[in-house]
Scaffold this active site. Structure first.
Site, PDB file in Angstrom:
ATOM      1  CE1 TYR A  64     -29.446 121.945 -18.418  1.00  0.00           C
ATOM      2  CE2 TYR A  64     -30.722 122.839 -16.502  1.00  0.00           C
ATOM      3  CZ  TYR A  64     -30.371 121.956 -17.250  1.00  0.00           C
ATOM      4  OH  TYR A  64     -30.293 120.579 -16.645  1.00  0.00           O
ATOM      5  CG  ASP A 102     -21.525 110.162 -23.958  1.00  0.00           C
ATOM      6  OD1 ASP A 102     -22.240 110.064 -23.083  1.00  0.00           O
ATOM      7  OD2 ASP A 102     -20.438 111.169 -24.197  1.00  0.00           O
ATOM      8  CG  ASP A 110     -21.967 116.591 -31.462  1.00  0.00           C
ATOM      9  OD1 ASP A 110     -23.170 116.815 -30.953  1.00  0.00           O
ATOM     10  OD2 ASP A 110     -20.964 117.251 -31.489  1.00  0.00           O
ATOM     11  CB  ILE A 111     -27.434 114.469 -30.015  1.00  0.00           C
ATOM     12  CG1 ILE A 111     -27.063 115.287 -28.661  1.00  0.00           C
ATOM     13  CG2 ILE A 111     -27.489 113.118 -29.690  1.00  0.00           C
ATOM     14  CD1 ILE A 111     -28.306 115.561 -27.948  1.00  0.00           C
ATOM     15  CE  LYS A 122     -32.062 119.769 -19.723  1.00  0.00           C
ATOM     16  NZ  LYS A 122     -31.682 118.435 -20.150  1.00  0.00           N
ATOM     17  CG  ASN A 151     -29.060 111.235 -19.771  1.00  0.00           C
ATOM     18  OD1 ASN A 151     -29.637 111.679 -18.806  1.00  0.00           O
ATOM     19  ND2 ASN A 151     -27.848 111.022 -19.991  1.00  0.00           N
TER      20      ASN A 151
HETATM   21  N1  LIG Z   1     -27.149 116.524 -12.603  1.00  0.00           N
HETATM   22  C1  LIG Z   1     -28.230 117.166 -12.195  1.00  0.00           C
HETATM   23  O1  LIG Z   1     -28.587 117.727 -11.158  1.00  0.00           O
HETATM   24  C2  LIG Z   1     -29.416 117.261 -13.329  1.00  0.00           C
HETATM   25  C3  LIG Z   1     -30.318 117.949 -12.954  1.00  0.00           C
HETATM   26  C4  LIG Z   1     -31.511 118.157 -13.940  1.00  0.00           C
HETATM   27  C5  LIG Z   1     -31.472 117.856 -15.205  1.00  0.00           C
HETATM   28  N2  LIG Z   1     -30.084 116.878 -15.831  1.00  0.00           N
HETATM   29  C6  LIG Z   1     -30.126 116.409 -16.845  1.00  0.00           C
HETATM   30  O2  LIG Z   1     -29.834 115.231 -16.875  1.00  0.00           O
HETATM   31  C7  LIG Z   1     -29.196 114.858 -18.106  1.00  0.00           C
HETATM   32  C8  LIG Z   1     -27.836 114.116 -17.627  1.00  0.00           C
HETATM   33  O3  LIG Z   1     -27.038 115.104 -16.558  1.00  0.00           O
HETATM   34  P1  LIG Z   1     -25.613 114.494 -15.730  1.00  0.00           P
HETATM   35  O4  LIG Z   1     -25.796 115.034 -14.728  1.00  0.00           O
HETATM   36  O5  LIG Z   1     -25.645 113.041 -15.944  1.00  0.00           O
HETATM   37  O6  LIG Z   1     -24.794 115.157 -17.024  1.00  0.00           O
HETATM   38  P2  LIG Z   1     -23.165 114.833 -17.237  1.00  0.00           P
HETATM   39  O7  LIG Z   1     -22.393 115.998 -17.925  1.00  0.00           O
HETATM   40  O8  LIG Z   1     -22.552 114.024 -16.031  1.00  0.00           O
HETATM   41  O9  LIG Z   1     -23.205 113.736 -18.533  1.00  0.00           O
HETATM   42  C9  LIG Z   1     -23.887 114.042 -19.691  1.00  0.00           C
HETATM   43  C10 LIG Z   1     -23.360 113.367 -20.752  1.00  0.00           C
HETATM   44  O10 LIG Z   1     -23.827 113.654 -22.027  1.00  0.00           O
HETATM   45  C11 LIG Z   1     -22.878 113.456 -22.846  1.00  0.00           C
HETATM   46  N3  LIG Z   1     -23.071 114.589 -24.146  1.00  0.00           N
HETATM   47  C12 LIG Z   1     -22.862 116.069 -23.741  1.00  0.00           C
HETATM   48  N4  LIG Z   1     -22.908 116.505 -25.243  1.00  0.00           N
HETATM   49  C13 LIG Z   1     -23.283 115.451 -26.025  1.00  0.00           C
HETATM   50  C14 LIG Z   1     -23.646 115.693 -27.365  1.00  0.00           C
HETATM   51  N5  LIG Z   1     -23.432 116.560 -28.303  1.00  0.00           N
HETATM   52  N6  LIG Z   1     -23.864 114.353 -28.048  1.00  0.00           N
HETATM   53  C15 LIG Z   1     -24.013 113.202 -27.288  1.00  0.00           C
HETATM   54  N7  LIG Z   1     -23.586 113.186 -26.043  1.00  0.00           N
HETATM   55  C16 LIG Z   1     -23.236 114.196 -25.459  1.00  0.00           C
HETATM   56  C17 LIG Z   1     -21.522 113.841 -22.323  1.00  0.00           C
HETATM   57  O11 LIG Z   1     -20.342 113.412 -23.075  1.00  0.00           O
HETATM   58  C18 LIG Z   1     -21.797 113.130 -21.015  1.00  0.00           C
HETATM   59  O12 LIG Z   1     -21.571 111.768 -20.995  1.00  0.00           O
HETATM   60  C19 LIG Z   1     -28.682 116.182 -18.966  1.00  0.00           C
HETATM   61  O13 LIG Z   1     -29.800 116.615 -19.727  1.00  0.00           O
HETATM   62  C20 LIG Z   1     -29.060 117.262 -17.694  1.00  0.00           C
HETATM   63  O14 LIG Z   1     -29.535 118.690 -18.062  1.00  0.00           O
HETATM   64  C21 LIG Z   1     -29.197 116.851 -14.767  1.00  0.00           C
END
Ligand SMILES: NC(=O)c1ccc[n+]([C@@H]2O[C@H](COP(=O)([O-])OP(=O)(O)OC[C@H]3O[C@@H](n4cnc5c(N)ncnc54)[C@H](O)[C@@H]3O)[C@@H](O)[C@H]2O)c1
Length: 247
Positions: A150, A34, A58-59, A154, A85
């Site tokens: 986005y 993360d 940082d990815i 995706k 993720n």
């Molecule tokens: N929550 C939803 O409803 C939902 C729906 C569809 C898809 N998603 C996808 O699921 C995944 C997780 O979503 P979430 O809701 O848990 O998000 P979140 O924002 O709660 O968590 C995302 C995590 O990714 C980390 N992160 C962000 N940028 C980064 C980087 N450059 N390098 C490394 N880490 C990084 C953040 O610090 C955080 O811990 C994402 O890819 C999101 O697009 C979420």
């Protein structure tokens, strides 16, 4: 190490944290990746002593990704599972969206996932085993206004997943994607109550998903129970991807 070595990006919170927990329950060792360093101790406590390691990365950065994989291979000698993720949003109508917001979302969600996949593919191809799961979104289908960046990222993950499944299939490496619908995480908790209610009512099941709903599917996709499944996009979205409902 006998345990399966797993890398989960964005595992500090939300869906990624739940995936990491599930993989520990499945007897995997989890490398938590993360950008958020503040949670290093708390996430390792949450996952239980000796079950995980936190590596800041940082990815968006190819250099940081390369040193992440170098460190994991030096320590563990293999990578069994990669779950991509980490993801971000920066929504706006296209006429209000600066190019930097498009670049940021595509850099993290798509290019970051691609760079992680490339490093893992080289290792998994040579070790002739691996499971990669990329987190897309139900939004890849393109029915959310204000998410041109986005959705592009995706949908890109969907294409990437299918091609990598073709390229890696004969090396015993499975590559699939999960497309979540609306899930209760810090990301969605930032939406207004009105928007949340609209989104929930658009789902046939009329409810908000939980991070565990995604983690359960990941558990299956990284297990031997899914060895004949590759290149697939599994929607975990309360039925939202079926389409809009009138009644
Ligand atoms: N929550 C939803 O409803 C939902 C729906 C569809 C898809 N998603 C996808 O699921 C995944 C997780 O979503 P979430 O809701 O848990 O998000 P979140 O924002 O709660 O968590 C995302 C995590 O990714 C980390 N992160 C962000 N940028 C980064 C980087 N450059 N390098 C490394 N880490 C990084 C953040 O610090 C955080 O811990 C994402 O890819 C999101 O697009 C979420």
């Amino acid at each position: 190490m006998k345990k399966r070595i797993s890398i989960v990006t964005g595992a500090a919170r939300g869906i990624g944290k739940s995936i990491a927990k599930q993989l520990v329950e499945d007897d995997c060792f989890v490398v938590v990746v993360d950008v958020d360093e503040n949670v290093k101790e708390s996430i390792m406590d949450y996952l239980g002593k000796g079950n995980s390691e936190y590596i800041k990365c940082d990815i968006q950065s190819q250099d940081e990704i390369k040193s992440l994989f170098k460190e994991v291979i030096e320590k563990f000698g293999k990578i069994d599972i990669l779950v991509n993720n980490a993801g971000v949003i920066k929504d706006n109508m296209i006429w209000k969206m600066p190019k930097r917001d498009f670049d940021f979302v595509v850099d993290v969600n798509l290019k970051g996932t691609w760079m992680m996949c490339r490093e893992a593919a080289i290792i998994m191809r040579d070790q002739k085993f691996g499971k990669i799961v990329n987190i897309s979104s139900r939004a890849w289908l393109g029915n959310n206004r204000g998410q041109s960046n986005y959705t592009a990222s995706k949908a890109g993950i969907v294409g990437l997943t299918r091609v990598l499944a073709l390229e890696l299939g004969k090396y015993n490496v499975n590559v699939n994607a999960v497309a979540p619908g609306l899930i209760d995480t810090p990301l969605t908790q930032s939406l207004s109550e009105e928007v949340m209610q609209q989104l929930i009512s658009a789902q046939p099941t009329k409810k908000l998903g939980k991070p565990e709903d995604i983690a359960n599917v990941i558990s299956f996709l990284v297990s031997g129970k899914s060895d004949f499944i590759t290149g697939q996009i599994i929607h975990v979205d309360g039925g939202r991807s079926i389409g809009s409902t009138i009644f």
